[in-house]
Design a protein around this motif. Structure first.
Motif, short mmCIF file in Angstrom:
data_model
loop_
_atom_site.label_atom_id
_atom_site.label_comp_id
_atom_site.label_asym_id
_atom_site.label_seq_id
_atom_site.Cartn_x
_atom_site.Cartn_y
_atom_site.Cartn_z
N ALA A 80 0.84 -1.19 0.00
CA ALA A 80 0.00 0.00 0.00
C ALA A 80 0.88 1.25 0.00
O ALA A 80 1.87 1.31 0.72
N GLU A 81 0.51 2.21 -0.81
CA GLU A 81 1.27 3.45 -0.85
C GLU A 81 0.98 4.27 0.40
O GLU A 81 -0.12 4.24 0.93
N ASN A 82 1.97 5.03 0.83
CA ASN A 82 1.84 5.92 1.98
C ASN A 82 1.48 5.17 3.27
O ASN A 82 0.87 5.74 4.15
N LYS A 83 1.83 3.92 3.34
CA LYS A 83 1.59 3.15 4.57
C LYS A 83 2.92 2.94 5.27
O LYS A 83 3.90 2.51 4.66
N THR A 84 2.94 3.23 6.54
CA THR A 84 4.13 2.99 7.33
C THR A 84 4.18 1.51 7.69
O THR A 84 3.21 0.98 8.21
N PRO A 85 5.29 0.85 7.40
CA PRO A 85 5.37 -0.57 7.73
C PRO A 85 5.26 -0.79 9.24
O PRO A 85 5.69 0.05 10.03
N PHE A 86 4.69 -1.91 9.62
CA PHE A 86 4.50 -2.20 11.04
C PHE A 86 5.84 -2.31 11.77
O PHE A 86 5.94 -1.95 12.94
N SER A 87 6.87 -2.78 11.07
CA SER A 87 8.18 -2.87 11.72
C SER A 87 8.68 -1.49 12.13
O SER A 87 9.32 -1.34 13.17
N LYS A 88 8.37 -0.48 11.33
CA LYS A 88 8.78 0.89 11.68
C LYS A 88 7.99 1.37 12.91
O LYS A 88 8.53 2.03 13.79
N LYS A 89 6.71 1.02 12.96
CA LYS A 89 5.90 1.38 14.12
C LYS A 89 6.40 0.68 15.37
O LYS A 89 6.42 1.27 16.46
N LEU A 90 6.83 -0.58 15.23
CA LEU A 90 7.44 -1.27 16.37
C LEU A 90 8.76 -0.61 16.76
O LEU A 90 9.14 -0.59 17.93
N GLY A 91 9.44 -0.05 15.76
CA GLY A 91 10.68 0.69 16.03
C GLY A 91 10.42 1.90 16.91
O GLY A 91 11.26 2.26 17.74
N MET B 53 5.17 1.99 34.33
CA MET B 53 5.90 2.71 33.28
C MET B 53 5.84 1.98 31.95
O MET B 53 5.61 2.59 30.90
N ALA B 54 6.02 0.66 31.99
CA ALA B 54 5.98 -0.12 30.75
C ALA B 54 4.60 -0.04 30.10
O ALA B 54 4.49 0.14 28.88
N VAL B 55 3.56 -0.15 30.91
CA VAL B 55 2.19 -0.08 30.38
C VAL B 55 1.91 1.31 29.82
O VAL B 55 1.33 1.45 28.74
N LEU B 56 2.32 2.35 30.53
CA LEU B 56 2.09 3.71 30.07
C LEU B 56 2.79 3.99 28.74
O LEU B 56 2.19 4.55 27.82
N VAL B 57 4.03 3.58 28.63
CA VAL B 57 4.77 3.79 27.38
C VAL B 57 4.11 3.02 26.24
O VAL B 57 3.96 3.53 25.12
N THR B 58 3.66 1.81 26.52
CA THR B 58 2.99 1.01 25.49
C THR B 58 1.67 1.64 25.08
O THR B 58 1.33 1.67 23.88
N LEU B 59 0.92 2.18 26.02
CA LEU B 59 -0.34 2.86 25.69
C LEU B 59 -0.09 4.12 24.85
O LEU B 59 -0.85 4.42 23.93
N ILE B 60 0.96 4.85 25.18
CA ILE B 60 1.32 6.02 24.38
C ILE B 60 1.66 5.60 22.96
O ILE B 60 1.24 6.22 21.98
N TRP B 61 2.40 4.49 22.83
CA TRP B 61 2.74 3.97 21.50
C TRP B 61 1.49 3.55 20.74
O TRP B 61 1.36 3.83 19.54
N GLY C 55 -1.44 4.81 21.03
CA GLY C 55 -2.03 6.07 20.59
C GLY C 55 -1.32 6.61 19.36
O GLY C 55 -1.96 7.10 18.41
N MET C 56 0.00 6.53 19.34
CA MET C 56 0.76 6.99 18.18
C MET C 56 0.41 6.18 16.93
O MET C 56 0.26 6.73 15.84
N VAL C 57 0.26 4.87 17.09
CA VAL C 57 -0.06 4.01 15.96
C VAL C 57 -1.47 4.32 15.45
O VAL C 57 -1.70 4.38 14.24
N ILE C 58 -2.41 4.56 16.36
CA ILE C 58 -3.78 4.89 15.95
C ILE C 58 -3.80 6.21 15.19
O ILE C 58 -4.41 6.31 14.12
#
Length: 137
Positions: A41-52, A105-113, A115-118
């Motif tokens: 898909a064009e203009n789609k960020t790969p999931f590996s980058k989002k995991l990055g 802290m781990a849960v909070l950082v993951t929830l922020i991430w 949100g970023m992915v959404i």
């Protein structure tokens, strides 16, 4: 005392998953035996980058917290490395801190991430639909 260990463990797992996903994505993008490429898909960020992004958030936090604990003398360069691990009473306090602060802290950082992915997915879909609409005009 050792609250950075929990996000550090999550960072290790997330990094391993990111590497596996990146390999999988590169296999999908590589030409198959028929010579045809799998369309991406064009203009789609790969999931590996989002995991990055998650790995960067976690590793950055772990590095900062580890530095702070070294600065205050709670982490030392000789065994048992964590000064609280030498005393049974302090060890119980350290494990409690890991279970409360570290997990929080781990849960909070993951929830922020998450949100970023959404937000990223919403922006990508809006961009994709805008490009599609321009193509129809």
């Amino acid at each position: 005392m050792a609250c950075f260990i929990v996000p550090g463990a999550e960072a290790i797992v997330a990094t391993a998953v990111m590497i596996a996903v990146k390999k999988h994505e590169s296999r999908l993008a590589a030409p198959s035996t028929g010579g045809a490429k799998v369309p991406q898909a064009e203009n789609k960020t790969p999931f590996s980058k989002k995991l990055g992004w998650l790995c960067s958030l976690l590793w950055g936090g772990v590095a900062l917290l580890a530095f702070e604990h070294i600065w205050h003398g709670e982490v030392v360069p000789f065994p048992p490395f964590l000064t609280a691990a030498a005393d049974p009473v302090s060890k119980a306090e350290m494990l409690h801190e890991m279970a409360t602060s570290g997990v929080a802290m781990a849960v909070l950082v993951t929830l922020i991430w998450v949100g970023m992915v959404i937000v990223s997915s919403v922006l990508e879909s809006k961009s994709h639909s805008a490009v599609k609409a321009e193509g129809k005009v």
